[in-house]
Motif scaffolding. Structure first.
Motif, PDB file in Angstrom:
ATOM      1  N   ARG A  12      -6.621   7.646  -2.466  1.00 22.61           N
ATOM      2  CA  ARG A  12      -7.328   6.417  -2.087  1.00 22.61           C
ATOM      3  C   ARG A  12      -6.297   5.315  -1.843  1.00 22.61           C
ATOM      4  O   ARG A  12      -5.660   4.823  -2.769  1.00 22.61           O
ATOM      5  CB  ARG A  12      -8.304   5.989  -3.185  1.00 22.61           C
ATOM      6  N   PHE A  13      -6.134   4.957  -0.584  1.00 16.59           N
ATOM      7  CA  PHE A  13      -5.206   3.887  -0.213  1.00 16.59           C
ATOM      8  C   PHE A  13      -5.920   2.549  -0.333  1.00 16.59           C
ATOM      9  O   PHE A  13      -7.086   2.419   0.047  1.00 16.59           O
ATOM     10  CB  PHE A  13      -4.716   4.075   1.224  1.00 16.59           C
ATOM     11  N   PRO A  72      -2.187   2.800  10.080  1.00 18.50           N
ATOM     12  CA  PRO A  72      -1.874   1.409   9.710  1.00 18.50           C
ATOM     13  C   PRO A  72      -1.281   1.243   8.309  1.00 18.50           C
ATOM     14  O   PRO A  72      -0.856   0.157   7.945  1.00 18.50           O
ATOM     15  CB  PRO A  72      -3.230   0.691   9.778  1.00 18.50           C
ATOM     16  N   ILE A  73      -1.228   2.297   7.506  1.00 21.07           N
ATOM     17  CA  ILE A  73      -0.744   2.188   6.130  1.00 21.07           C
ATOM     18  C   ILE A  73       0.763   1.935   6.137  1.00 21.07           C
ATOM     19  O   ILE A  73       1.513   2.583   6.863  1.00 21.07           O
ATOM     20  CB  ILE A  73      -1.094   3.453   5.331  1.00 21.07           C
ATOM     21  N   ASP A  74       1.180   0.962   5.308  1.00 19.65           N
ATOM     22  CA  ASP A  74       2.597   0.632   5.205  1.00 19.65           C
ATOM     23  C   ASP A  74       2.935   0.302   3.751  1.00 19.65           C
ATOM     24  O   ASP A  74       2.130   0.536   2.854  1.00 19.65           O
ATOM     25  CB  ASP A  74       2.960  -0.519   6.149  1.00 19.65           C
ATOM     26  N   ALA A  75       4.108  -0.252   3.526  1.00 17.13           N
ATOM     27  CA  ALA A  75       4.586  -0.515   2.162  1.00 17.13           C
ATOM     28  C   ALA A  75       3.804  -1.609   1.438  1.00 17.13           C
ATOM     29  O   ALA A  75       3.963  -1.777   0.235  1.00 17.13           O
ATOM     30  CB  ALA A  75       6.068  -0.859   2.190  1.00 17.13           C
ATOM     31  N   VAL A  87       3.082   3.003  -5.744  1.00 18.37           N
ATOM     32  CA  VAL A  87       3.456   2.060  -4.695  1.00 18.37           C
ATOM     33  C   VAL A  87       4.138   2.853  -3.582  1.00 18.37           C
ATOM     34  O   VAL A  87       4.735   3.904  -3.819  1.00 18.37           O
ATOM     35  CB  VAL A  87       4.371   0.920  -5.203  1.00 18.37           C
ATOM     36  N   ILE A  88       4.024   2.349  -2.379  1.00 15.77           N
ATOM     37  CA  ILE A  88       4.629   3.002  -1.226  1.00 15.77           C
ATOM     38  C   ILE A  88       5.977   2.341  -0.962  1.00 15.77           C
ATOM     39  O   ILE A  88       6.070   1.122  -0.869  1.00 15.77           O
ATOM     40  CB  ILE A  88       3.709   2.904   0.002  1.00 15.77           C
ATOM     41  N   ARG A  89       7.011   3.153  -0.868  1.00 13.83           N
ATOM     42  CA  ARG A  89       8.371   2.661  -0.647  1.00 13.83           C
ATOM     43  C   ARG A  89       8.771   2.905   0.804  1.00 13.83           C
ATOM     44  O   ARG A  89       8.898   4.044   1.230  1.00 13.83           O
ATOM     45  CB  ARG A  89       9.358   3.376  -1.568  1.00 13.83           C
ATOM     46  N   GLY A  90       8.908   1.848   1.558  1.00 10.24           N
ATOM     47  CA  GLY A  90       9.379   1.977   2.929  1.00 10.24           C
ATOM     48  C   GLY A  90       8.273   2.297   3.927  1.00 10.24           C
ATOM     49  O   GLY A  90       7.091   2.282   3.612  1.00 10.24           O
ATOM     50  N   LEU A  91       8.699   2.590   5.126  1.00 13.52           N
ATOM     51  CA  LEU A  91       7.778   2.859   6.224  1.00 13.52           C
ATOM     52  C   LEU A  91       7.336   4.316   6.219  1.00 13.52           C
ATOM     53  O   LEU A  91       8.052   5.188   5.732  1.00 13.52           O
ATOM     54  CB  LEU A  91       8.467   2.545   7.557  1.00 13.52           C
TER      55      LEU A  91
END
Length: 112
Positions: A12-13, A72-75, A87-91
């Motif tokens: 789940r983003f 469209p999901i990014d850091a 957490v998302i690290r980077g592109l």
């Protein structure tokens, strides 16, 4: 390329939404951006003492199918997998350069 049956992690983003508290202080709330199936590959875990506390973090790679929901999901986003927030690290990375799947480097145990 990962087959659909191998994507067993429900992901789940969430995206940040600026909000204000009753006292007028600004903070980021979170709203769901999308929920998709993904493949989680844990990479490493580590523990460190920071400011007198033991903190554990783990990193991994998350692969999801590319599409209008996931591109469209990014850091700035975060992702929940099996009750744990990452957490998302980077592109996002199109590792196989086919435009079918996207990889994210993710980390748990850190502030989001």
């Amino acid at each position: 390329m990962i087959r659909g049956g191998e994507m067993r992690a429900r992901c789940r983003f969430e995206r940040p939404v600026p909000q204000k508290s009753a006292a007028g202080n600004a903070y980021n709330g979170w709203v769901e951006a999308c929920t998709v199936w993904g493949w989680l590959k844990p990479m490493s875990g580590r523990e460190a003492v920071k400011e007198g506390r033991l903190e554990a973090t783990s990193t991994g790679t998350l692969r999801v199918q590319a599409g209008p929901k996931t591109r469209p999901i990014d850091a700035s986003h975060r992702v929940w997998i099996k009750g744990r927030v990452y957490v998302i690290r980077g592109l996002p990375i199109d590792t196989e350069q086919r435009g079918q799947e996207i990889d994210f480097v993710i980390e748990a145990g850190v502030a989001s």
